[in-house]
Write a protein that holds these residues in place. Structure first.
Motif, PDB file in Angstrom:
ATOM      1  N   LYS A   1       0.847  -1.189   0.000  1.00  0.00           N
ATOM      2  CA  LYS A   1       0.000   0.000   0.000  1.00  0.00           C
ATOM      3  C   LYS A   1       0.885   1.243   0.000  1.00  0.00           C
ATOM      4  O   LYS A   1       1.909   1.292   0.682  1.00  0.00           O
ATOM      5  N   GLU A   2       0.488   2.216  -0.757  1.00  0.00           N
ATOM      6  CA  GLU A   2       1.214   3.473  -0.831  1.00  0.00           C
ATOM      7  C   GLU A   2       0.860   4.352   0.371  1.00  0.00           C
ATOM      8  O   GLU A   2      -0.200   4.181   0.989  1.00  0.00           O
TER       9      GLU A   2
ATOM     10  N   SER B   1      -0.139   7.297   0.403  1.00  0.00           N
ATOM     11  CA  SER B   1      -1.352   8.077   0.140  1.00  0.00           C
ATOM     12  C   SER B   1      -2.624   7.299   0.471  1.00  0.00           C
ATOM     13  O   SER B   1      -3.694   7.883   0.601  1.00  0.00           O
ATOM     14  N   GLU B   2      -2.518   5.982   0.607  1.00  0.00           N
ATOM     15  CA  GLU B   2      -3.693   5.162   0.884  1.00  0.00           C
ATOM     16  C   GLU B   2      -4.066   5.146   2.368  1.00  0.00           C
ATOM     17  O   GLU B   2      -5.125   4.637   2.730  1.00  0.00           O
TER      18      GLU B   2
ATOM     19  N   ARG C   1       1.170   3.000   8.093  1.00  0.00           N
ATOM     20  CA  ARG C   1       1.652   1.918   7.225  1.00  0.00           C
ATOM     21  C   ARG C   1       2.479   0.915   8.026  1.00  0.00           C
ATOM     22  O   ARG C   1       2.324  -0.299   7.863  1.00  0.00           O
TER      23      ARG C   1
END
Length: 299
Positions: A67-68, A70-71, A292
């Protein structure tokens, strides 16, 4: 008279004797080899690494996709935040934070602020009942009364603790005492809130023309920031750099940005709203990185 022995009988006797000798030698040799092999096996087992019990992969398990940054939604992060510190932290509340970016930090009343002018870890680390009348005026209030951080934070049910201290400590106490006070007050909060996570903001710069040599000065601020990085590394806390973009090549406070926007409010250390955009960027980045990291720690 001697008794004659027939040739067949003599041969049979000789064969029997030979077989007996060979059998004895064989048994002796096998016994020796067996003992030797046993010792070798024992020695081998002692030197062999432990065999891991490797299980076949679960065919129903699906690895979590990458996952980036930004997510990850910073609102999920800052809803659990409490901000502690001095006037620079207090100014962040009403000069630049949630009023500008509610999509990141939440509505203005989502976060809790335990910050006040002239507050420092030298006061935060002492029980408010032991402070002088003047020192008590530096302390933040919770429900209308001055408070100890280790009493207020558990009552707030928040576990992400952002701290900005130093500008009111380096001069009076020196860098070493500043760091030891910081560690001690965090320890008291951690004892009251075992699952608390700490985010230590770097000390922002001072104007070149308003320094106190040997006390509150650029040299000591830079030294203190190096110690804060070390402190965070050693204790598993997160260091948040909100200062580097506010310094010039000599480490002093920038007075204006490249576009001419003023970031100093004219005092020695306080910032204008334009400077706090760098705090926004640093804190948003920290929030996404932490979310994250926590996401992948679950797998």
């Amino acid at each position: 008279m001697k008794k004659n022995i027939s040739l067949p009988t003599a041969v049979l006797g000789l064969l029997f004797l030979t077989a007996f000798v060979l059998t004895s030698c064989s048994n002796s040799t096998q016994t020796g080899l067996s003992k030797r092999n046993s010792k070798v096996m024992d020695a081998g087992l002692e030197s062999m690494p432990e065999i891991l019990d490797v299980k076949a992969p679960d065919p129903s398990f699906e690895e979590e996709p990458l996952k980036e940054l930004s997510e990850f939604d910073p609102l999920d992060f800052f809803k659990d935040a409490v901000y502690c510190g001095d006037s620079c932290m207090s100014h962040y509340h009403w000069r630049g934070n949630s009023y500008v970016h509610p999509e990141i930090f939440g509505e203005h009343n989502a976060a809790v602020w335990l910050a006040n002018g002239s507050y420092g870890v030298q006061y935060a680390n002492r029980d408010v009942s032991l402070l002088s009348k003047t020192e008590k005026t530096y302390c933040p209030k919770y429900k209308g009364a001055i408070c100890n951080l280790w009493d207020a934070i558990p009552a707030l049910n928040k576990n992400r603790v952002f701290m900005f201290f130093g500008l009111n400590d380096i001069g009076p106490t020196g860098v070493d005492k500043f760091i030891s006070n910081y560690i001690e007050v965090i320890g008291k909060i951690k004892e009251a809130v075992p699952d608390a996570k700490f985010y230590i903001l770097s000390i922002t710069p001072i104007r070149e023309d308003m320094q106190v040599p040997g006390k509150l000065c650029t040299e000591n601020i830079l030294k203190a920031n190096e110690r804060l990085v070390q402190m965070c590394d050693e204790n598993g806390w997160v260091f948040v750099d909100v200062a580097s973009k506010l310094r010039n090549a000599n480490g002093h406070m920038l007075l204006k940005l490249e576009d001419g926007t003023q970031i100093s409010d004219g005092t020695n250390v306080h910032l204008m709203k334009a400077a706090y955009k760098f705090w926004d960027e640093a804190l948003e980045k920290t929030a996404r990185e932490e979310l994250r990291r926590e996401y992948y720690e679950e797998y």
